[in-house]
Design a protein around this motif. Structure first.
Motif, PDB file in Angstrom:
ATOM      1  N   GLY A  43      25.928   9.579 -12.518  1.00 51.91           N
ATOM      2  CA  GLY A  43      25.032   9.573 -11.361  1.00 51.91           C
ATOM      3  C   GLY A  43      23.571   9.469 -11.780  1.00 51.91           C
ATOM      4  O   GLY A  43      23.204   9.774 -12.925  1.00 51.91           O
ATOM      5  N   TYR A  44      22.769   9.040 -10.831  1.00 55.41           N
ATOM      6  CA  TYR A  44      21.340   8.865 -11.110  1.00 55.41           C
ATOM      7  C   TYR A  44      20.635  10.177 -11.452  1.00 55.41           C
ATOM      8  O   TYR A  44      19.829  10.212 -12.381  1.00 55.41           O
ATOM      9  N   PRO A  45      20.917  11.286 -10.748  1.00 49.64           N
ATOM     10  CA  PRO A  45      20.219  12.539 -11.109  1.00 49.64           C
ATOM     11  C   PRO A  45      20.435  12.947 -12.569  1.00 49.64           C
ATOM     12  O   PRO A  45      19.509  13.439 -13.214  1.00 49.64           O
ATOM     13  N   GLY A  48      19.365   1.386  -4.382  1.00 49.88           N
ATOM     14  CA  GLY A  48      19.151   2.707  -3.812  1.00 49.88           C
ATOM     15  C   GLY A  48      18.782   3.781  -4.813  1.00 49.88           C
ATOM     16  O   GLY A  48      18.573   4.931  -4.426  1.00 49.88           O
ATOM     17  N   THR A  49      18.713   3.444  -6.099  1.00 50.91           N
ATOM     18  CA  THR A  49      18.349   4.465  -7.081  1.00 50.91           C
ATOM     19  C   THR A  49      16.869   4.380  -7.439  1.00 50.91           C
ATOM     20  O   THR A  49      16.124   5.317  -7.164  1.00 50.91           O
ATOM     21  N   VAL A  90      16.372 -12.002 -18.770  1.00 53.43           N
ATOM     22  CA  VAL A  90      17.819 -11.816 -18.736  1.00 53.43           C
ATOM     23  C   VAL A  90      18.038 -10.492 -18.007  1.00 53.43           C
ATOM     24  O   VAL A  90      17.587  -9.435 -18.450  1.00 53.43           O
ATOM     25  N   VAL A  91      18.660 -10.577 -16.851  1.00 53.47           N
ATOM     26  CA  VAL A  91      18.892  -9.388 -16.028  1.00 53.47           C
ATOM     27  C   VAL A  91      20.220  -8.773 -16.445  1.00 53.47           C
ATOM     28  O   VAL A  91      21.258  -9.430 -16.441  1.00 53.47           O
ATOM     29  N   THR A  92      20.146  -7.502 -16.814  1.00 53.78           N
ATOM     30  CA  THR A  92      21.311  -6.777 -17.304  1.00 53.78           C
ATOM     31  C   THR A  92      21.578  -5.582 -16.402  1.00 53.78           C
ATOM     32  O   THR A  92      20.661  -4.858 -16.029  1.00 53.78           O
ATOM     33  N   GLU A  93      22.834  -5.394 -16.081  1.00 55.85           N
ATOM     34  CA  GLU A  93      23.249  -4.322 -15.169  1.00 55.85           C
ATOM     35  C   GLU A  93      23.108  -2.951 -15.824  1.00 55.85           C
ATOM     36  O   GLU A  93      23.458  -2.757 -16.983  1.00 55.85           O
ATOM     37  N   VAL A  94      22.611  -1.982 -15.047  1.00 57.18           N
ATOM     38  CA  VAL A  94      22.560  -0.583 -15.469  1.00 57.18           C
ATOM     39  C   VAL A  94      23.681   0.158 -14.756  1.00 57.18           C
ATOM     40  O   VAL A  94      23.841   0.046 -13.540  1.00 57.18           O
ATOM     41  N   VAL A 106      10.914   9.377 -12.412  1.00 60.60           N
ATOM     42  CA  VAL A 106      11.492   8.027 -12.446  1.00 60.60           C
ATOM     43  C   VAL A 106      11.639   7.598 -13.901  1.00 60.60           C
ATOM     44  O   VAL A 106      10.873   8.033 -14.768  1.00 60.60           O
ATOM     45  N   LEU A 107      12.643   6.765 -14.165  1.00 60.32           N
ATOM     46  CA  LEU A 107      12.774   6.154 -15.493  1.00 60.32           C
ATOM     47  C   LEU A 107      11.911   4.904 -15.461  1.00 60.32           C
ATOM     48  O   LEU A 107      12.270   3.907 -14.847  1.00 60.32           O
TER      49      LEU A 107
END
Length: 157
Positions: free
Chosen positions: A105-107, A75-76, A96-100, A120-121
């Protein structure tokens, strides 16, 4: 002689039906894992992929043989990878999938990391800028896998 010929024809028809049935039964599964929409960003460009069932977790493959892809919370925004085909250091679609994690918060991560102001990043440089500000953290490894990388057409299709 006539019954032998009928048995041969029936056997051939049954084999053909099984073959066609097997192909048709596999088709929905193949389509379900087909080419998707935007999957991740690399240096401001969007890419998509084809879902594959590969999982290299626990295989003992060297960590350096995988390219990092940073998985943002649902959702981000779309994920961010560090390279694509043609880039130096690209490792052929082994990820290699790494969690962010977004502690503020996203903002907040967007405010501190969106260096080009596009909302967007969309590069690892922007990801690390947000991390440097304390608005983004890189968590643990989620999985290792392989999938192809396909540039997303500029019109988003």
């Amino acid at each position: 002689m006539h019954t032998t010929r009928i048995r041969q024809l029936l056997g051939a028809a049954a084999a053909a039906a099984l073959t066609v049935g097997g192909v048709l039964a596999a088709a929905p599964a193949a389509n379900a894992a087909g080419v998707g929409g935007a999957s991740f960003w690399v240096d401001g460009a969007q890419y998509r992929t084809v879902g594959t069932p590969t999982d290299f977790s626990g295989t003992g493959a060297p960590a350096g043989s995988f390219q990092p892809i940073y998985a943002f919370p649902e959702g981000t925004q779309t994920n961010v990878a560090t390279a694509a085909p043609g880039d130096p250091g690209y490792r052929g679609g082994r990820w290699v999938v790494t969690e962010v994690l977004l502690p503020n918060g996203y903002p907040a991560a967007l405010a501190s990391g969106d260096l080009d102001g596009d909302g967007v990043l969309d590069s690892d440089e922007e990801l690390w800028a947000a991390a440097g500000a304390g608005d983004l953290a890189v968590g643990g490894v989620l999985r290792y896998f392989e999938c192809p990388v396909i540039p997303l057409p500029r019109n988003g299709g």
